[in-house]
Motif scaffolding. Structure first.
Motif, mmCIF file in Angstrom:
data_model
loop_
_atom_site.group_PDB
_atom_site.id
_atom_site.type_symbol
_atom_site.label_atom_id
_atom_site.label_comp_id
_atom_site.label_asym_id
_atom_site.label_seq_id
_atom_site.Cartn_x
_atom_site.Cartn_y
_atom_site.Cartn_z
ATOM 1 N N THR A 13 0.820 -1.217 0.000
ATOM 2 C CA THR A 13 0.000 0.000 0.000
ATOM 3 C C THR A 13 0.852 1.263 0.000
ATOM 4 O OG1 THR A 13 -0.206 -0.134 2.423
ATOM 5 C CG2 THR A 13 -1.989 -1.095 1.108
ATOM 6 N N ALA A 14 2.078 1.166 0.524
ATOM 7 C CA ALA A 14 2.937 2.350 0.579
ATOM 8 C C ALA A 14 3.605 2.658 -0.753
ATOM 9 C CB ALA A 14 4.010 2.156 1.655
ATOM 10 N N HIS A 15 3.611 1.707 -1.671
ATOM 11 C CA HIS A 15 4.332 1.933 -2.924
ATOM 12 C C HIS A 15 3.523 2.845 -3.846
ATOM 13 C CE1 HIS A 15 6.569 1.265 -6.614
ATOM 14 N NE2 HIS A 15 7.545 0.812 -5.850
ATOM 15 N N PRO A 16 4.134 3.908 -4.342
ATOM 16 C CA PRO A 16 3.377 4.895 -5.126
ATOM 17 C C PRO A 16 2.844 4.380 -6.456
ATOM 18 C CG PRO A 16 5.741 5.367 -5.184
ATOM 19 C CD PRO A 16 5.545 4.313 -4.155
ATOM 20 N N ASP A 17 3.432 3.321 -7.007
ATOM 21 C CA ASP A 17 2.988 2.813 -8.306
ATOM 22 C C ASP A 17 1.867 1.785 -8.201
ATOM 23 O OD1 ASP A 17 4.760 4.404 -9.702
ATOM 24 O OD2 ASP A 17 6.350 2.899 -9.692
ATOM 25 N N ILE A 18 1.518 1.377 -7.004
ATOM 26 C CA ILE A 18 0.427 0.413 -6.827
ATOM 27 C C ILE A 18 -0.836 1.167 -6.444
ATOM 28 C CG2 ILE A 18 -0.414 -1.547 -5.470
ATOM 29 C CD1 ILE A 18 2.443 -2.530 -5.276
ATOM 30 N N ASP A 19 -1.873 1.020 -7.269
ATOM 31 C CA ASP A 19 -3.086 1.815 -7.102
ATOM 32 C C ASP A 19 -4.065 1.248 -6.085
ATOM 33 O OD1 ASP A 19 -2.465 3.830 -9.033
ATOM 34 O OD2 ASP A 19 -2.883 2.388 -10.603
ATOM 35 N N ARG A 20 -4.112 -0.069 -5.978
ATOM 36 C CA ARG A 20 -5.058 -0.681 -5.052
ATOM 37 C C ARG A 20 -4.560 -2.075 -4.669
ATOM 38 N NH1 ARG A 20 -11.432 -0.044 -6.295
ATOM 39 N NH2 ARG A 20 -10.543 1.982 -6.898
ATOM 40 N N VAL A 21 -4.908 -2.485 -3.443
ATOM 41 C CA VAL A 21 -4.483 -3.785 -2.935
ATOM 42 C C VAL A 21 -5.703 -4.520 -2.395
ATOM 43 C CG1 VAL A 21 -3.023 -5.004 -1.283
ATOM 44 C CG2 VAL A 21 -2.216 -2.854 -2.298
ATOM 45 N N TRP A 22 -5.932 -5.707 -2.937
ATOM 46 C CA TRP A 22 -7.017 -6.551 -2.432
ATOM 47 C C TRP A 22 -6.420 -7.672 -1.579
ATOM 48 C CZ3 TRP A 22 -7.290 -4.407 -7.257
ATOM 49 C CH2 TRP A 22 -8.459 -3.683 -7.568
ATOM 50 N N VAL A 23 -6.873 -7.804 -0.346
ATOM 51 C CA VAL A 23 -6.493 -8.943 0.483
ATOM 52 C C VAL A 23 -7.683 -9.900 0.487
ATOM 53 C CG1 VAL A 23 -7.142 -7.713 2.615
ATOM 54 C CG2 VAL A 23 -5.703 -9.741 2.731
ATOM 55 N N VAL A 24 -7.420 -11.145 0.100
ATOM 56 C CA VAL A 24 -8.486 -12.136 -0.080
ATOM 57 C C VAL A 24 -8.523 -13.034 1.156
ATOM 58 C CG1 VAL A 24 -9.423 -13.947 -1.552
ATOM 59 C CG2 VAL A 24 -8.103 -12.068 -2.567
ATOM 60 N N LEU A 25 -9.574 -12.876 1.957
ATOM 61 C CA LEU A 25 -9.717 -13.610 3.209
ATOM 62 C C LEU A 25 -10.653 -14.792 3.046
ATOM 63 C CD1 LEU A 25 -10.300 -10.548 5.586
ATOM 64 C CD2 LEU A 25 -8.118 -11.680 5.095
ATOM 65 N N SER A 26 -10.540 -15.738 3.953
ATOM 66 C CA SER A 26 -11.508 -16.824 4.027
ATOM 67 C C SER A 26 -12.862 -16.254 4.451
ATOM 68 C CB SER A 26 -11.037 -17.862 5.045
ATOM 69 O OG SER A 26 -12.061 -18.790 5.324
ATOM 70 N N PRO A 27 -13.968 -16.784 3.930
ATOM 71 C CA PRO A 27 -15.288 -16.270 4.336
ATOM 72 C C PRO A 27 -15.531 -16.357 5.841
ATOM 73 C CG PRO A 27 -15.489 -17.638 2.380
ATOM 74 C CD PRO A 27 -14.084 -17.799 2.861
ATOM 75 N N ASP A 28 -14.911 -17.318 6.521
ATOM 76 C CA ASP A 28 -15.123 -17.473 7.957
ATOM 77 C C ASP A 28 -13.928 -16.993 8.786
ATOM 78 O OD1 ASP A 28 -13.395 -19.442 7.208
ATOM 79 O OD2 ASP A 28 -14.504 -21.104 8.099
ATOM 80 N N ASP A 29 -13.112 -16.104 8.217
ATOM 81 C CA ASP A 29 -11.974 -15.554 8.946
ATOM 82 C C ASP A 29 -12.468 -14.797 10.177
ATOM 83 O OD1 ASP A 29 -10.008 -13.459 9.760
ATOM 84 O OD2 ASP A 29 -8.833 -14.251 8.093
ATOM 85 N N GLU A 30 -12.026 -15.197 11.353
ATOM 86 C CA GLU A 30 -12.454 -14.565 12.605
ATOM 87 C C GLU A 30 -11.412 -13.630 13.199
ATOM 88 O OE1 GLU A 30 -12.257 -17.223 16.171
ATOM 89 O OE2 GLU A 30 -12.014 -18.799 14.645
ATOM 90 N N TRP A 31 -10.256 -13.494 12.545
ATOM 91 C CA TRP A 31 -9.147 -12.748 13.115
ATOM 92 C C TRP A 31 -9.027 -11.329 12.585
ATOM 93 C CZ3 TRP A 31 -6.796 -14.967 17.128
ATOM 94 C CH2 TRP A 31 -6.922 -16.349 17.272
ATOM 95 N N TRP A 32 -9.360 -11.124 11.320
ATOM 96 C CA TRP A 32 -9.125 -9.826 10.677
ATOM 97 C C TRP A 32 -9.713 -8.670 11.477
ATOM 98 C CZ3 TRP A 32 -6.181 -8.071 6.737
ATOM 99 C CH2 TRP A 32 -6.468 -6.789 6.246
ATOM 100 N N SER A 33 -10.924 -8.827 11.957
ATOM 101 C CA SER A 33 -11.626 -7.739 12.637
ATOM 102 C C SER A 33 -11.044 -7.417 14.013
ATOM 103 C CB SER A 33 -13.112 -8.074 12.778
ATOM 104 O OG SER A 33 -13.282 -9.269 13.524
ATOM 105 N N HIS A 34 -10.115 -8.213 14.495
ATOM 106 C CA HIS A 34 -9.517 -7.961 15.804
ATOM 107 C C HIS A 34 -8.447 -6.871 15.758
ATOM 108 C CE1 HIS A 34 -10.587 -12.296 17.334
ATOM 109 N NE2 HIS A 34 -11.630 -11.571 17.006
ATOM 110 N N TYR A 35 -8.067 -6.447 14.569
ATOM 111 C CA TYR A 35 -6.942 -5.529 14.433
ATOM 112 C C TYR A 35 -7.364 -4.233 13.733
ATOM 113 C CZ TYR A 35 -4.434 -9.873 15.358
ATOM 114 O OH TYR A 35 -3.999 -11.043 15.909
ATOM 115 N N ASP A 36 -6.555 -3.202 13.945
ATOM 116 C CA ASP A 36 -6.782 -1.897 13.307
ATOM 117 C C ASP A 36 -5.898 -1.796 12.066
ATOM 118 O OD1 ASP A 36 -7.228 0.722 12.617
ATOM 119 O OD2 ASP A 36 -6.132 1.581 14.312
#
Length: 228
Positions: free
Chosen positions: A42-65
Motif C-alpha cells: 500500500t505504501a508503494h506509489p505505483d500500486i493503485d489498489r491492494v485486495w487482500v483475499v480472506l476466508s469467508p469465515d476468517d475470525e481474526w481480521w476484525s480484531h486488528y486496526d
C-alpha cells in the motif's frame, strides 16, 4: 499507461507453522505478520489498489486496526480452498477497475519483508515484457534428492535453478485466462507457463523470505529491525 494492482491471498491456515491461529496473524514486531506485507504494497506509489483475499469465515481480521494502511486497501471474503481459487476470486473482485492490460502483482501474505526496491525492480524490468515475471533467487545450496528411507538418493545439479518468490506480476487478462485453464498449480507463474509462455526471472534477494516455520518469524523480525 497500464496501472498496477496487487492481490494478497490470505485464506490459508498456515498448518505447517503449527500455531493456534493462522500464521498471517502471528505477532511480528507488535503487528500481525500480514500487516507488514500489506504495508509494503500500500505504501508503494505505483500500486493503485491492494485486495487482500480472506476466508469467508476468517475470525481474526476484525480484531486488528488496519486504518493506517490507508484507502488503497480493500478486503474481500472470497478465499477458496486453494491458492489458485483465492487469486481467481481476487481477480473477479478487481474486475470493476482493472483492464486486461493492467498489471497484477500477486504476493504471499507470509512474505512480510518485501521492500520498495524489490517492487521497483519488478515494475522497471517488466514494463515492456510481453509476458510478465516473478521475483526469484538463484539456488545457492547443494540439492539432494531423498529416497523412501530419507537417505540421499542423488545429488541434483543446481545450474540454472532458481527459487521462486513473490510478487509474481502478470497482465490482468493473461493471468485470469491462465488460472481459468490451469488451477492445479502452486504459483501464478505455473499457470502462465501452462499456456506456453515463459515468465521472466527478476532477481530478488534472500531477505524476501516466506515465513513457514517458527525460525522464519525470528529472521523476519531481524530483517525488519535492521531496515529501521
Amino acid at each position: 499507461m497500464p496501472r498496477h494492482y496487487a492481490i494478497v491471498p490470505a485464506a490459508g491456515s498456515g498448518s505447517r507453522f503449527g500455531a493456534e491461529k493462522p500464521k498471517q496473524y502471528l505477532d511480528l514486531l507488535g503487528r500481525p505478520l500480514i500487516y507488514h506485507t500489506l504495508a509494503a504494497l500500500t505504501a508503494h506509489p505505483d500500486i493503485d489498489r491492494v485486495w487482500v483475499v480472506l476466508s469467508p469465515d476468517d475470525e481474526w481480521w476484525s480484531h486488528y486496526d488496519w486504518s493506517q494502511l490507508g484507502a488503497k486497501l480493500e478486503t474481500v471474503r472470497c478465499g477458496g480452498a486453494t491458492r489458485a481459487e483465492s487469486v481467481t476470486n481476487g481477480l473477479k473482485a478487481a474486475a470493476m477497475v482493472a483492464g486486461d492490460d493492467d498489471w497484477v502483482l500477486v504476493h504471499d501474505a507470509a512474505r512480510p519483508c518485501l521492500s520498495a526496491a524489490m517492487i521497483d525492480a519488478m515494475i522497471a524490468e517488466l514494463a515492456s515484457d510481453p509476458v510478465g515475471g516473478i521475483l526469484a533467487v538463484p539456488v545457492a545450496d547443494t540439492l539432494k534428492r531423498a529416497d523412501a528411507e530419507q537417505r540421499v538418493a542423488a545429488t541434483e545439479p543446481r545450474d540454472g535453478l532458481w527459487q521462486a518468490q513473490t510478487p509474481q506480476m502478470f497482465r490482468y487478462g493473461l493471468l485470469g485466462a491462465a488460472l481459468d485453464k490451469c488451477r492445479d498449480v502452486t504459483d501464478e507463474a505455473g499457470a502462465v507457463e501452462a499456456l506456453g509462455h515463459k515468465p521472466r526471472l527478476v532477481r530478488g534477494d534472500a531477505t524476501n523470505l516466506k515465513v513457514t516455520y517458527p525460525a522464519d518469524l525470528v529472521l523476519a523480525a531481524m530483517i525488519l529491525r535492521g531496515r529501521k
